[in-house]
Write an enzyme that holds these catalytic residues in place. Structure first.
Site, PDB file in Angstrom:
ATOM      1  N   GLN A   1     -17.890 -61.464   8.199  1.00  0.00           N
ATOM      2  CA  GLN A   1     -17.983 -60.629   9.401  1.00  0.00           C
ATOM      3  C   GLN A   1     -16.860 -60.893  10.396  1.00  0.00           C
ATOM      4  OE1 GLN A   1     -22.362 -61.828   9.791  1.00  0.00           O
ATOM      5  NE2 GLN A   1     -22.334 -59.831  10.800  1.00  0.00           N
TER       6      GLN A   1
ATOM      7  N   HIS B   1     -29.920 -62.351   4.130  1.00  0.00           N
ATOM      8  CA  HIS B   1     -29.041 -61.362   4.788  1.00  0.00           C
ATOM      9  C   HIS B   1     -27.599 -61.881   4.839  1.00  0.00           C
ATOM     10  CE1 HIS B   1     -28.232 -58.400   8.211  1.00  0.00           C
ATOM     11  NE2 HIS B   1     -27.219 -59.235   8.304  1.00  0.00           N
ATOM     12  N   GLU B   2     -27.433 -63.142   5.243  1.00  0.00           N
ATOM     13  CA  GLU B   2     -26.078 -63.702   5.395  1.00  0.00           C
ATOM     14  C   GLU B   2     -25.411 -63.927   4.037  1.00  0.00           C
ATOM     15  OE1 GLU B   2     -24.921 -63.452   8.211  1.00  0.00           O
ATOM     16  OE2 GLU B   2     -26.811 -63.263   9.305  1.00  0.00           O
TER      17      GLU B   2
ATOM     18  N   CYS C   1     -27.882 -56.466  12.590  1.00  0.00           N
ATOM     19  CA  CYS C   1     -26.679 -57.174  12.147  1.00  0.00           C
ATOM     20  C   CYS C   1     -25.617 -57.060  13.232  1.00  0.00           C
ATOM     21  CB  CYS C   1     -26.170 -56.539  10.851  1.00  0.00           C
ATOM     22  SG  CYS C   1     -24.665 -57.301  10.193  1.00  0.00           S
ATOM     23  N   LEU C   2     -24.929 -58.155  13.515  1.00  0.00           N
ATOM     24  CA  LEU C   2     -23.868 -58.119  14.525  1.00  0.00           C
ATOM     25  C   LEU C   2     -22.753 -57.152  14.131  1.00  0.00           C
ATOM     26  CD1 LEU C   2     -23.647 -61.915  15.441  1.00  0.00           C
ATOM     27  CD2 LEU C   2     -24.503 -60.056  16.897  1.00  0.00           C
TER      28      LEU C   2
ATOM     29  N   GLY D   1     -27.497 -65.161  13.062  1.00  0.00           N
ATOM     30  CA  GLY D   1     -26.751 -65.507  11.858  1.00  0.00           C
ATOM     31  C   GLY D   1     -25.413 -64.800  11.839  1.00  0.00           C
TER      32      GLY D   1
ATOM     33  N   HIS E   1     -23.777 -60.839   2.838  1.00  0.00           N
ATOM     34  CA  HIS E   1     -22.443 -60.608   3.433  1.00  0.00           C
ATOM     35  C   HIS E   1     -21.352 -61.251   2.582  1.00  0.00           C
ATOM     36  CE1 HIS E   1     -23.110 -58.499   7.188  1.00  0.00           C
ATOM     37  NE2 HIS E   1     -24.008 -59.366   7.613  1.00  0.00           N
TER      38      HIS E   1
HETATM   39  C1  QAP Z   1     -29.297 -61.115  10.574  1.00  0.00           C
HETATM   40  O1  QAP Z   1     -28.536 -60.552  12.705  1.00  0.00           O
HETATM   41  C2  QAP Z   1     -30.786 -60.926  10.672  1.00  0.00           C
HETATM   42  O2  QAP Z   1     -27.596 -54.771  16.855  1.00  0.00           O
HETATM   43  C3  QAP Z   1     -28.656 -61.635  11.835  1.00  0.00           C
HETATM   44  O3  QAP Z   1     -26.908 -55.097  19.432  1.00  0.00           O
HETATM   45  C4  QAP Z   1     -31.338 -60.007  11.547  1.00  0.00           C
HETATM   46  O4  QAP Z   1     -28.033 -61.841  14.450  1.00  0.00           O
HETATM   47  C5  QAP Z   1     -31.612 -61.649   9.892  1.00  0.00           C
HETATM   48  C6  QAP Z   1     -27.625 -58.410  17.015  1.00  0.00           C
HETATM   49  C7  QAP Z   1     -32.712 -59.841  11.619  1.00  0.00           C
HETATM   50  C8  QAP Z   1     -32.981 -61.504   9.984  1.00  0.00           C
HETATM   51  C9  QAP Z   1     -33.540 -60.596  10.840  1.00  0.00           C
HETATM   52  C10 QAP Z   1     -27.728 -57.124  16.532  1.00  0.00           C
HETATM   53  C11 QAP Z   1     -27.265 -58.593  18.338  1.00  0.00           C
HETATM   54  C12 QAP Z   1     -27.848 -59.585  16.172  1.00  0.00           C
HETATM   55  C13 QAP Z   1     -27.492 -56.039  17.338  1.00  0.00           C
HETATM   56  C14 QAP Z   1     -28.220 -60.733  14.022  1.00  0.00           C
HETATM   57  C15 QAP Z   1     -27.134 -56.217  18.667  1.00  0.00           C
HETATM   58  C16 QAP Z   1     -27.016 -57.504  19.164  1.00  0.00           C
HETATM   59  C17 QAP Z   1     -28.093 -59.524  14.846  1.00  0.00           C
HETATM   60 CO    CO Z   2     -25.305 -59.187   9.213  1.00  0.00          CO
END
Ligand code: QAP
Ligand code: CO
Length: 170
Positions: free
Chosen positions: A51, A134-135, A92-93, A46, A138
């Site tokens: 972001q 989550h999104e 989270c990215l 997401g 943001h």
């Molecule tokens: C939000 O998060 C989310 O630390 C989206 O090194 C996360 O895409 C919603 C990511 C979990 C529900 C459950 C994070 C990639 C990606 C990092 C992401 C990383 C590489 C996070």
């Molecule tokens: Co995020």
């Protein structure tokens, strides 16, 4: 498709409240394509416009294994959220390498426009429901680490600022 730079916590721009998208036009559709490319490249599930320093209410999501089911949410509004909540691990990215538990509603119903400006009702549960919540946070300037203790947040801030410093020194 050109990739967009992702803001990293604790960048203050992550706390900007996004404005509604006034019209779903080609500018927005180009942004959708660039955000999807950026999310897939970063192996995320997401990404919110906030972001990538674009402060309009726009989110892209793909929780599919095959990475072939993009979901575009424009001006999303929660119509219903289950009272039942569960704590699950999130990342989270914008907070790379950090994962921790956050409590979220188990299921949500969200009204949003798609990339054609069509209104859609999305009924989500499980990972998709968590990701949507989550999104949408943001878009309201909220990052998941704000649900954690001050101590954890301070540690995360210090770790990410150091990582940024080290990356710049290379
Ligand atoms: C939000 O998060 C989310 O630390 C989206 O090194 C996360 O895409 C919603 C990511 C979990 C529900 C459950 C994070 C990639 C990606 C990092 C992401 C990383 C590489 C996070
Ligand atoms: Co995020």
């Amino acid at each position: 498709m050109a990739l967009l730079p992702i803001l990293h916590y604790p960048d203050p721009r992550l706390h900007t409240v996004a404005q509604p998208v006034a019209q779903v036009d080609d500018t927005i559709r180009t942004m959708v394509q660039r955000m999807l490319a950026t999310m897939y490249d970063a192996k995320g599930i997401g990404l919110a416009a906030t972001q990538v320093d674009f402060h309009q209410r726009l989110v892209v999501i793909d929780v599919s294994e095959e990475r072939d089911q993009p979901l575009v949410l424009i001006n999303p509004e929660v119509e219903w959220a289950s009272d039942i909540k569960r704590k699950g691990e999130e990342g989270c990215l914008s907070v790379p390498g950090i994962y921790d538990g956050v409590e979220r509603s188990l299921a949500v119903k969200v009204r949003a426009l798609d990339e054609h400006g069509q209104s859609r009702l999305i009924e989500a549960e499980g990972l998709l429901a968590v990701c949507i919540q989550h999104e949408m946070d943001h878009l309201n300037g909220k990052v998941f680490v704000q649900y954690l203790s001050q101590l954890k947040r301070d540690r995360i801030k210090a770790k990410l600022l150091k990582a940024e410093r080290d990356a710049r020194r290379h």
